[in-house]
Design a protein around this motif. Structure first.
Motif, PDB file in Angstrom:
ATOM      1  N   ARG A 141       0.749  -1.390  -0.084  1.00 34.91           N
ATOM      2  CA  ARG A 141       0.059   0.035  -0.147  1.00 34.91           C
ATOM      3  C   ARG A 141       0.793   1.173   0.010  1.00 34.91           C
ATOM      4  O   ARG A 141       1.977   1.201   0.316  1.00 34.91           O
ATOM      5  CB  ARG A 141      -0.873  -0.121   1.217  1.00 34.91           C
ATOM      6  N   GLY A 142       0.384   2.363  -0.405  1.00 35.81           N
ATOM      7  CA  GLY A 142       1.044   3.737  -0.324  1.00 35.81           C
ATOM      8  C   GLY A 142       1.133   4.178  -1.768  1.00 35.81           C
ATOM      9  O   GLY A 142       1.284   3.689  -2.798  1.00 35.81           O
ATOM     10  N   ASP A 143       1.234   5.450  -1.860  1.00 40.64           N
ATOM     11  CA  ASP A 143       1.464   6.502  -3.298  1.00 40.64           C
ATOM     12  C   ASP A 143       2.862   6.661  -3.519  1.00 40.64           C
ATOM     13  O   ASP A 143       3.379   7.292  -4.352  1.00 40.64           O
ATOM     14  CB  ASP A 143       0.723   7.448  -2.921  1.00 40.64           C
ATOM     15  N   PHE A 144       3.854   6.152  -2.438  1.00 43.94           N
ATOM     16  CA  PHE A 144       5.401   6.574  -2.716  1.00 43.94           C
ATOM     17  C   PHE A 144       5.942   6.110  -3.917  1.00 43.94           C
ATOM     18  O   PHE A 144       6.682   6.647  -4.543  1.00 43.94           O
ATOM     19  CB  PHE A 144       6.158   6.181  -1.717  1.00 43.94           C
ATOM     20  N   LYS A 203       5.102   5.869  -7.205  1.00 46.96           N
ATOM     21  CA  LYS A 203       5.186   6.528  -8.383  1.00 46.96           C
ATOM     22  C   LYS A 203       6.374   7.511  -8.226  1.00 46.96           C
ATOM     23  O   LYS A 203       7.170   7.499  -9.485  1.00 46.96           O
ATOM     24  CB  LYS A 203       3.935   7.653  -8.474  1.00 46.96           C
ATOM     25  N   SER A 204       6.531   8.095  -7.301  1.00 45.50           N
ATOM     26  CA  SER A 204       7.928   9.046  -7.371  1.00 45.50           C
ATOM     27  C   SER A 204       9.137   8.185  -7.594  1.00 45.50           C
ATOM     28  O   SER A 204      10.150   8.634  -8.124  1.00 45.50           O
ATOM     29  CB  SER A 204       7.891   9.692  -6.080  1.00 45.50           C
ATOM     30  N   LYS A 230       1.202   2.843 -16.043  1.00 51.45           N
ATOM     31  CA  LYS A 230       0.101   2.937 -15.073  1.00 51.45           C
ATOM     32  C   LYS A 230       0.235   2.075 -13.866  1.00 51.45           C
ATOM     33  O   LYS A 230       0.600   0.867 -13.986  1.00 51.45           O
ATOM     34  CB  LYS A 230      -1.450   2.842 -15.686  1.00 51.45           C
ATOM     35  N   LEU A 231      -0.002   2.421 -12.543  1.00 49.85           N
ATOM     36  CA  LEU A 231      -0.293   1.651 -11.547  1.00 49.85           C
ATOM     37  C   LEU A 231      -1.660   1.414 -11.177  1.00 49.85           C
ATOM     38  O   LEU A 231      -2.628   2.140 -11.233  1.00 49.85           O
ATOM     39  CB  LEU A 231       0.616   2.237 -10.406  1.00 49.85           C
ATOM     40  N   ASP A 236      -3.648  -0.170  -8.414  1.00 50.59           N
ATOM     41  CA  ASP A 236      -3.297  -0.414  -6.868  1.00 50.59           C
ATOM     42  C   ASP A 236      -4.519  -1.096  -6.134  1.00 50.59           C
ATOM     43  O   ASP A 236      -4.313  -0.998  -4.763  1.00 50.59           O
ATOM     44  CB  ASP A 236      -2.629   0.743  -6.130  1.00 50.59           C
ATOM     45  N   LYS A 237      -5.402  -1.819  -6.631  1.00 50.31           N
ATOM     46  CA  LYS A 237      -6.494  -2.292  -5.886  1.00 50.31           C
ATOM     47  C   LYS A 237      -6.311  -3.612  -5.514  1.00 50.31           C
ATOM     48  O   LYS A 237      -7.279  -4.479  -5.032  1.00 50.31           O
ATOM     49  CB  LYS A 237      -7.612  -1.893  -6.488  1.00 50.31           C
TER      50      LYS A 237
END
Length: 297
Positions: free
Chosen positions: A193-196, A198-199, A211-212, A214-215
């Motif tokens: 989990r987490g949005d990190f 992409k960076s 594209k991610l 994430d589900k």
């Protein structure tokens, strides 16, 4: 590595041709993306005159196991910093036992300290304790690893519309992104989990054709439930292809769910990258047994 077609009715009925690149077959112990990530890191360590590798990971880390064997095979001393002091002295962990049996020295750090593992002060402390070493990051991801992962796609893969891959630290997907054809897109399936992420990917990726999705992390890194276990076992029974529960199992589950829900418009050709990780099944079965869940077959 060869591409194995998956023949299931749901794919045929939706006009989808799905193939799995069997990177898990690249080496018996340093399989999948770990082989790719370590290739140029070990070459650089040799070039710089290092005889010791130091890296980081969790108790069931594919990266720890792969680094231990690759170091053993190529004549390096190896040190593994393991997350969790409570694991010290455990003798029933198959991944750590494998690493130790191939010469890796294991050291255990508490989870708070582990978060500072990349800091200069912590690395200096480690150097004072262990001497000079070549650092390979957790999960193996750095520029050398991405270079290795850029070699996964071959000329034979140019006619696929989508390249799908599980995502951990972002190195493998970055390499795939960099070697895409102009009309291809990478779909990444994060295992945590987490949005990190992409960076992290943007540090290495040279285009935006990715594209991610994430589900399909099933609650987070190494989280698993009865539904995922039953899917992995059924997929192996139907296709003969084993999947690991942390990465490829979740990715393939996600692909099949997307097919069922009309995400891919047929006719469409998809290549999924099998990144290995099968060594972790034994350890995961220990967890499943304690939770009184079905075991991975």
């Amino acid at each position: 590595m060869y591409n194995q077609q998956v023949n299931l009715p749901i794919l045929k009925n939706n006009g989808i041709r799905l193939y799995i690149k069997r990177e898990d077959q690249i080496h018996p112990f340093v399989s999948g993306n770990k082989f790719r990530k370590l290739k140029y890191n070990l070459a650089m360590a040799k070039t710089k005159g290092y005889d010791c590798l130091l890296t980081f990971g969790g108790a069931f880390s594919n990266h720890i196991a792969a680094t231990a064997y690759a170091g053993y095979e190529q004549g390096f001393k190896t040190i593994g910093l393991i997350r969790g002091e409570e694991l010290c002295g455990k003798d029933d962990n198959p991944t750590m036992n494998f690493a130790k049996s191939h010469g890796m020295e294991l050291a255990f750090v508490d989870r708070v300290q582990y978060r500072d593992k990349d800091s200069e002060s912590f690395l200096k402390e480690l150097e004072e304790k262990f001497g000079k070493f070549y650092v390979i990051p957790e999960g193996g991801t750095n520029g050398h690893a991405v270079r290795g992962c850029e070699e996964i796609l071959q000329d034979q893969d140019a006619d696929f519309h989508y390249i799908c891959v599980a995502v951990g630290t972002g190195g493998t997907i970055s390499g795939l992104i960099n070697s895409l054809q102009d009309d291809q897109q990478v779909l990444g399936f994060p295992a945590l989990r987490g949005d990190f992420l992409k960076s992290e990917i943007r540090k290495f990726a040279t285009n935006n054709r990715w594209k991610l999705i994430d589900k399909y992390h099933f609650g987070g890194y190494a989280k698993i439930n009865r539904q995922l276990v039953e899917f992995i076992n059924a997929f192996k029974c139907d296709t003969g292809i084993p999947l690991d529960p942390v990465y490829t199992g979740k990715m393939i589950y996600g692909i099949m769910d997307l097919v069922e829900n009309g995400y891919f418009k047929g006719p469409c050709k998809i290549l999924a990258i099998h990144t290995g990780g099968l060594q972790g099944i034994e350890g995961m079965n220990q967890v499943l047994k304690r939770k009184k869940l079905p075991l991975l077959t």
